[in-house]
Design an enzyme around this catalytic site. Structure first.
Site, PDB file in Angstrom:
ATOM      1  N   ARG A 215     -11.647  15.776   7.829  1.00  0.00           N
ATOM      2  CA  ARG A 215     -12.548  16.002   6.504  1.00  0.00           C
ATOM      3  C   ARG A 215     -14.015  16.510   7.066  1.00  0.00           C
ATOM      4  O   ARG A 215     -14.618  15.815   7.921  1.00  0.00           O
ATOM      5  CB  ARG A 215     -12.446  15.104   5.527  1.00  0.00           C
ATOM      6  CG  ARG A 215     -11.118  14.858   5.114  1.00  0.00           C
ATOM      7  CD  ARG A 215     -11.364  13.693   3.853  1.00  0.00           C
ATOM      8  NE  ARG A 215     -10.362  12.975   3.555  1.00  0.00           N
ATOM      9  CZ  ARG A 215     -10.015  11.684   3.592  1.00  0.00           C
ATOM     10  NH1 ARG A 215     -11.168  10.991   4.048  1.00  0.00           N
ATOM     11  NH2 ARG A 215      -8.771  11.209   3.312  1.00  0.00           N
TER      12      ARG A 215
ATOM     13  N   ARG B 194      -2.377  -2.216  -3.593  1.00  0.00           N
ATOM     14  CA  ARG B 194      -3.892  -1.277  -3.241  1.00  0.00           C
ATOM     15  C   ARG B 194      -3.456  -0.121  -4.270  1.00  0.00           C
ATOM     16  O   ARG B 194      -2.607   0.570  -4.129  1.00  0.00           O
ATOM     17  CB  ARG B 194      -3.758  -0.744  -1.811  1.00  0.00           C
ATOM     18  CG  ARG B 194      -5.035   0.106  -1.768  1.00  0.00           C
ATOM     19  CD  ARG B 194      -4.955   1.000  -0.496  1.00  0.00           C
ATOM     20  NE  ARG B 194      -6.118   1.837  -0.251  1.00  0.00           N
ATOM     21  CZ  ARG B 194      -6.237   2.869   0.636  1.00  0.00           C
ATOM     22  NH1 ARG B 194      -5.038   3.503   0.798  1.00  0.00           N
ATOM     23  NH2 ARG B 194      -7.035   3.772   0.316  1.00  0.00           N
TER      24      ARG B 194
ATOM     25  N   GLU C  37      -8.130  -5.223   4.971  1.00  0.00           N
ATOM     26  CA  GLU C  37      -8.057  -4.796   3.580  1.00  0.00           C
ATOM     27  C   GLU C  37      -6.891  -5.801   2.971  1.00  0.00           C
ATOM     28  O   GLU C  37      -6.872  -6.049   1.859  1.00  0.00           O
ATOM     29  CB  GLU C  37      -7.845  -3.393   3.458  1.00  0.00           C
ATOM     30  CG  GLU C  37      -9.210  -2.756   3.696  1.00  0.00           C
ATOM     31  CD  GLU C  37      -8.913  -1.186   3.939  1.00  0.00           C
ATOM     32  OE1 GLU C  37      -8.648  -1.015   5.081  1.00  0.00           O
ATOM     33  OE2 GLU C  37      -9.368  -0.292   3.143  1.00  0.00           O
TER      34      GLU C  37
ATOM     35  N   ASN D 102       0.751  -1.253   0.108  1.00  0.00           N
ATOM     36  CA  ASN D 102      -0.045  -0.113   0.114  1.00  0.00           C
ATOM     37  C   ASN D 102       0.823   1.189   0.105  1.00  0.00           C
ATOM     38  O   ASN D 102       1.452   1.562   1.129  1.00  0.00           O
ATOM     39  CB  ASN D 102      -0.766  -0.132   1.078  1.00  0.00           C
ATOM     40  CG  ASN D 102      -1.697   0.970   1.238  1.00  0.00           C
ATOM     41  OD1 ASN D 102      -1.653   2.291   0.615  1.00  0.00           O
ATOM     42  ND2 ASN D 102      -2.746   1.269   2.424  1.00  0.00           N
TER      43      ASN D 102
ATOM     44  N   LYS E 174       2.871   0.965   3.317  1.00  0.00           N
ATOM     45  CA  LYS E 174       2.619  -0.385   4.278  1.00  0.00           C
ATOM     46  C   LYS E 174       2.734  -1.630   3.557  1.00  0.00           C
ATOM     47  O   LYS E 174       2.371  -1.709   2.284  1.00  0.00           O
ATOM     48  CB  LYS E 174       1.278  -0.153   4.706  1.00  0.00           C
ATOM     49  CG  LYS E 174       1.255   1.056   5.535  1.00  0.00           C
ATOM     50  CD  LYS E 174      -0.273   0.954   6.049  1.00  0.00           C
ATOM     51  CE  LYS E 174      -0.793   2.203   6.743  1.00  0.00           C
ATOM     52  NZ  LYS E 174      -2.188   2.934   6.782  1.00  0.00           N
TER      53      LYS E 174
ATOM     54  N   HIS F 108     -12.899   3.393   0.141  1.00  0.00           N
ATOM     55  CA  HIS F 108     -12.815   2.039   1.256  1.00  0.00           C
ATOM     56  C   HIS F 108     -13.726   0.807   0.524  1.00  0.00           C
ATOM     57  O   HIS F 108     -14.121  -0.160   1.195  1.00  0.00           O
ATOM     58  CB  HIS F 108     -13.612   2.436   2.270  1.00  0.00           C
ATOM     59  CG  HIS F 108     -12.881   3.739   3.045  1.00  0.00           C
ATOM     60  ND1 HIS F 108     -13.739   4.570   3.719  1.00  0.00           N
ATOM     61  CD2 HIS F 108     -11.622   3.807   3.471  1.00  0.00           C
ATOM     62  CE1 HIS F 108     -12.918   5.413   4.529  1.00  0.00           C
ATOM     63  NE2 HIS F 108     -11.709   4.750   4.331  1.00  0.00           N
TER      64      HIS F 108
ATOM     65  N   ASN G 133     -14.072  -0.091  17.699  1.00  0.00           N
ATOM     66  CA  ASN G 133     -13.472   0.261  19.391  1.00  0.00           C
ATOM     67  C   ASN G 133     -14.408   1.142  20.336  1.00  0.00           C
ATOM     68  O   ASN G 133     -14.006   1.358  21.200  1.00  0.00           O
ATOM     69  CB  ASN G 133     -12.002   0.574  19.242  1.00  0.00           C
ATOM     70  CG  ASN G 133     -11.011  -0.294  18.695  1.00  0.00           C
ATOM     71  OD1 ASN G 133     -10.844  -1.494  19.087  1.00  0.00           O
ATOM     72  ND2 ASN G 133     -10.510   0.040  17.484  1.00  0.00           N
TER      73      ASN G 133
HETATM   74  P1  ADP Z   1      -7.377   4.949   9.290  1.00  0.00           P
HETATM   75  O1  ADP Z   1      -8.565   5.657   8.708  1.00  0.00           O
HETATM   76  O2  ADP Z   1      -6.214   5.884   9.721  1.00  0.00           O
HETATM   77  O3  ADP Z   1      -6.834   3.621   9.042  1.00  0.00           O
HETATM   78  P2  ADP Z   1      -7.994   3.824  11.918  1.00  0.00           P
HETATM   79  O4  ADP Z   1      -9.207   3.112  11.143  1.00  0.00           O
HETATM   80  O5  ADP Z   1      -7.047   3.319  12.679  1.00  0.00           O
HETATM   81  O6  ADP Z   1      -7.651   5.088  10.893  1.00  0.00           O
HETATM   82  O7  ADP Z   1      -8.981   4.493  12.870  1.00  0.00           O
HETATM   83  C1  ADP Z   1      -8.649   5.640  13.632  1.00  0.00           C
HETATM   84  C2  ADP Z   1      -9.559   6.361  14.605  1.00  0.00           C
HETATM   85  O8  ADP Z   1     -10.080   5.241  15.517  1.00  0.00           O
HETATM   86  C3  ADP Z   1      -9.039   7.373  15.433  1.00  0.00           C
HETATM   87  O9  ADP Z   1     -10.166   8.165  15.494  1.00  0.00           O
HETATM   88  C4  ADP Z   1      -9.068   6.653  16.840  1.00  0.00           C
HETATM   89  O10 ADP Z   1      -9.424   7.715  17.994  1.00  0.00           O
HETATM   90  C5  ADP Z   1     -10.283   5.817  16.789  1.00  0.00           C
HETATM   91  N1  ADP Z   1     -10.226   4.749  17.923  1.00  0.00           N
HETATM   92  C6  ADP Z   1      -9.200   3.659  18.016  1.00  0.00           C
HETATM   93  N2  ADP Z   1      -9.623   3.088  19.215  1.00  0.00           N
HETATM   94  C7  ADP Z   1     -10.543   3.610  19.850  1.00  0.00           C
HETATM   95  C8  ADP Z   1     -11.072   3.579  21.117  1.00  0.00           C
HETATM   96  N3  ADP Z   1     -10.932   2.528  21.581  1.00  0.00           N
HETATM   97  N4  ADP Z   1     -12.386   4.178  21.216  1.00  0.00           N
HETATM   98  C9  ADP Z   1     -12.599   5.216  20.438  1.00  0.00           C
HETATM   99  N5  ADP Z   1     -11.848   5.547  19.155  1.00  0.00           N
HETATM  100  C10 ADP Z   1     -10.784   4.686  18.946  1.00  0.00           C
END
Ligand code: ADP
Length: 400
Positions: free
Chosen positions: A241, A91, A385, A7, A14, A180, A335
């Site tokens: 954004r 990707r 992904e 990627n 990555k 996505h 999460n």
């Molecule tokens: P990317 O789009 O860069 O791949 P991710 O899918 O890793 O991003 O998502 C990042 C987001 O997920 C951030 O806003 C981060 O704060 C949130 N996040 C990660 N862990 C938690 C958690 N335990 N609770 C709330 N938000 C979380």
């Protein structure tokens, strides 16, 4: 079959090495600060502690050469030689209207990917650099391109067209493409397996909530609508954004603040969203913490965030004439029990019954978080992904 997934971003790569026999990750890592001071590779073999390699990495090809060296090194490697690499999957962000599925890379494909550059000027050029670097370094290895946009090519025309003069669509391809796609496809396919249902039995909304965020309506395994558009700025409120915006605002601010196109682009892509509203952070964890401390703008930003996702789920329920399942993925979707609960709250009238304890206890794994009696199922599925790219690469190379 051993497959490397790449990627390539503007200054980072990555990577993951898969053994497709058990769909197992043998190694993964990040090449960072390409062409900048302090470039390095962070490499993780078999889920062991990461090792850091520092060195001057002038461009993508140098970065890939470096990582291939690590992958075949005695001490840190997982391969005896380059001969063990069966294929490389890339990707590629934008496939325009040209690509409806992943494809084996040929000179013709490279030409078409180059033609999509204008649609993704930040993403497609580094993606292409990765492809050309592999051609140079591993000329006998097959390569496959997996497009973020491809899954959404099934959207009907009334969903992907913008109400602007039609000749602009014809001339420049201005339409909704969506992004996505690999994630929406992966989690929707997992959801069919988890629910033990056929794709045409399920009207599904998949919510990919990460730093970037998008939502998709999926029926019969096909994307019928999605929230990101020509670019990834449309739709949900994201980390930095704006998501959906009255275009008049941009014109107004450009006039009043006397900013140029570059600054306007930065405004909607980098300074807006959760960061713009809170003034604190784009990171959901920090915003949830600030809201718990009664920060008014953090509370407002969260309310706006949940509200926007709810509106989209409502709209997509109408678009599909029904809703059987909602999937949450991405850092926030996987999460944040709070975000999932707040978003699901407004679908009681559809028969959605969240199981609060299942929702709260879940951490980083797949699970259905609704009660057994719930008419609409809610499932949390960590996205993968890279695995989907590796699977596509294997499928295309084997000609299936
Ligand atoms: P990317 O789009 O860069 O791949 P991710 O899918 O890793 O991003 O998502 C990042 C987001 O997920 C951030 O806003 C981060 O704060 C949130 N996040 C990660 N862990 C938690 C958690 N335990 N609770 C709330 N938000 C979380």
């Amino acid at each position: 079959m051993k497959i490397i997934v790449l990627n390539c971003g503007s200054s980072s790569i990555k990577y993951q090495l898969f053994d497709m026999t058990g769909k197992e990750t043998l190694a993964r890592g990040l090449v960072d600060k390409i062409g900048l001071h302090g470039s390095y590779i962070k490499h993780e073999k078999n889920h062991s502690d990461p090792v850091r390699f520092e060195g001057e990495i002038v461009d993508h090809q140098a970065g890939i050469e470096f990582l291939l060296g690590i992958l075949t090194s005695k001490k840190h490697g997982s391969l005896k030689s380059f001969g063990e690499i069966d294929a490389v999957g890339h990707r590629v962000v934008h496939g325009g209207e040209q690509f409806h599925d992943s494809v084996k890379i040929t000179p013709e494909v490279i030409k078409k990917v180059s033609e999509c550059m204008d649609l993704a000027p930040l993403h497609n050029p580094p993606n292409l650099k990765g492809i050309l670097a592999i051609q140079e370094l591993l000329p006998d290895v097959d390569q496959v391109a997996v497009f973020d946009t491809a899954f959404h090519q099934t959207m009907p025309k009334h969903a992907y067209m913008y109400a602007i003069p039609y000749p602009l669509y014809v001339k420049y391809g201005l339409r909704r493409y969506g992004f996505h796609g690999t994630s929406h496809r992966y989690v929707s396919q997992r959801a069919y397996q988890i629910l033990k249902k056929e794709p045409c039995d399920i009207k599904m909304v998949t919510c990919h909530l990460g730093n970037g965020a998008s939502i998709a309506a999926i029926h019969c395994g096909k994307s019928v609508d999605t929230s990101m558009g020509l670019t990834p700025v449309e739709g949900l409120i994201m980390g930095t954004r704006s998501g959906d915006l009255d275009l008049g605002i941009l014109i107004y601010v450009m006039q009043k603040e006397e900013i140029d196109i570059h600054a306007a682009n930065t405004l909607i892509n980098k300074h807006s969203g959760m960061l713009g509203i809170t003034g604190i952070s784009s990171d959901m964890r920090e915003i949830e913490a600030a809201a718990a401390n009664n920060d008014e703008r953090a509370i407002l930003a969260l309310e706006m965030y949940y509200y926007r996702v709810c509106k989209y789920i409502g709209a997509y329920t109408a678009a599909m004439n029904g809703l059987d399942a909602i999937v949450f993925t991405g850092g926030i979707g996987e999460n944040s029990p709070k975000a999932r609960a707040e978003i699901c709250k407004n679908f009681g009238y559809l028969g959605l019954e969240l199981d609060d304890s299942k929702n709260k206890q879940l951490h980083g794994k797949e699970a259905i978080i609704t009660r057994d009696s719930s008419k609409v199922k809610v499932i949390v599925i960590p996205t993968n992904e890279e695995l989907k790219i590796a699977e596509d690469t294997e499928r295309i190379i084997k000609g299936k």
